[in-house]
Write a protein that holds these residues in place. Structure first.
Motif: not given
Length: 127
Positions: A116-127, A103-114, A87-92
């Motif tokens: 990046a924000r999860l990685e800032e929290l320390g998550c290891e995001v793999a696609d 599971h958290v669904l985010v709009k496709e256009e918000d995926l890069p921001t989401a 939410a702080e990154a304006d991602v619904s």
């Protein structure tokens, strides 16, 4: 328990598929998720299955982030921490939880921001 203990180094998978969140009055056999509440049924479908459903409303273009970690039931605030950070990154978000997986669904256009924000929290995001 502190949610940051689970976020730091926690694995998050990103779906290749896009999803649509649909309000309907019936189940769909190919739904990723079905939620029934009162007189409303919500189904989450992979994007190409949307043509097969009679729906009152369809919200397409969601990507799924799956938290691939065992989260104890007594853990308080995990999804709140994730939702707040996004939410702080304006991602619904549209959130789904099963017995063992969130599971958290985010709009496709918000995926890069989401991501990046999860990685800032320390998550290891793999696609």
């Amino acid at each position: 328990m502190d949610p940051s203990q689970f976020l730091e180094g926690g694995a998050v998978g990103v779906s290749d598929e896009t999803y649509a969140v649909c309000r309907t009055d019936r189940d769909h056999p190919d739904a990723f998720a079905t939620i029934r509440e009162g007189g409303e049924t919500t189904v989450v479908l992979e994007g190409d299955a949307v043509d097969e459903i009679d729906a009152d409303a369809v919200e397409p273009g969601w990507r799924r982030l799956t938290f691939e970690m065992d989260l104890p039931f007594e853990l308080v605030g995990f999804l709140a921490a994730v939702a707040t950070a996004l939410a702080e990154a304006d991602v619904s978000v549209f959130v789904l939880s099963s017995y063992a997986t969130d599971h958290v669904l985010v709009k496709e256009e918000d995926l890069p921001t989401a991501v990046a924000r999860l990685e800032e929290l320390g998550c290891e995001v793999a696609d």
